[in-house]
Design a protein around this motif. Sequence first.
Motif, PDB file in Angstrom:
ATOM      1  N   SER A  37      -0.517  -5.810  14.637  1.00 31.98           N
ATOM      2  CA  SER A  37      -0.385  -6.930  13.691  1.00 31.98           C
ATOM      3  C   SER A  37      -1.197  -6.723  12.412  1.00 31.98           C
ATOM      4  O   SER A  37      -0.803  -7.189  11.341  1.00 31.98           O
ATOM      5  N   TRP A  38      -2.319  -6.015  12.461  1.00 28.19           N
ATOM      6  CA  TRP A  38      -3.154  -5.833  11.280  1.00 28.19           C
ATOM      7  C   TRP A  38      -2.481  -4.962  10.219  1.00 28.19           C
ATOM      8  O   TRP A  38      -2.865  -4.986   9.058  1.00 28.19           O
ATOM      9  N   ARG A  39      -1.432  -4.215  10.580  1.00 27.45           N
ATOM     10  CA  ARG A  39      -0.754  -3.343   9.610  1.00 27.45           C
ATOM     11  C   ARG A  39       0.178  -4.105   8.701  1.00 27.45           C
ATOM     12  O   ARG A  39       0.541  -3.626   7.633  1.00 27.45           O
ATOM     13  N   ASN A  40       0.610  -5.292   9.084  1.00 28.79           N
ATOM     14  CA  ASN A  40       1.603  -6.039   8.326  1.00 28.79           C
ATOM     15  C   ASN A  40       0.942  -6.895   7.253  1.00 28.79           C
ATOM     16  O   ASN A  40       0.211  -7.819   7.547  1.00 28.79           O
ATOM     17  N   ASN A  41       1.227  -6.573   6.005  1.00 25.64           N
ATOM     18  CA  ASN A  41       0.732  -7.356   4.871  1.00 25.64           C
ATOM     19  C   ASN A  41       1.925  -7.665   3.972  1.00 25.64           C
ATOM     20  O   ASN A  41       2.083  -7.083   2.909  1.00 25.64           O
ATOM     21  N   GLY A  42       2.784  -8.536   4.456  1.00 22.82           N
ATOM     22  CA  GLY A  42       4.001  -8.838   3.702  1.00 22.82           C
ATOM     23  C   GLY A  42       4.977  -7.691   3.803  1.00 22.82           C
ATOM     24  O   GLY A  42       5.397  -7.318   4.872  1.00 22.82           O
TER      25      GLY A  42
END
Length: 96
Positions: free
Chosen positions: A4-9
């Motif tokens: 989840s930490w890889r997703n930035n929009g």
Amino acid sequence: MQPSWRNNGEVLVCEVPRGESWQTLRKGGTSGIYVAVIGLSWWVKAQHDERDVDAWTLVDDLLWVIQQLKGGMGSTASVSQKRVRDVDTEVSARKT
């Protein structure tokens, strides 16, 4: 598929947080990373003469992820080993 930490929009983050072990992607099995590689290869092949920047960006990202997984395979990584089959143990015992 990604932590989840890889997703930035619309952007996949490439700054690994301290203590990240990549356990969410360390899944063995008959397909594993093969499915992602094949999917990307089909996407790239379908382009013919066009160069889809999104496809090649994801190819580069997959390479980065594989390098991260490989880099974390040191002594601190917990990768389970296969156990010896009972049949192999019996055959070995008979030979000695």
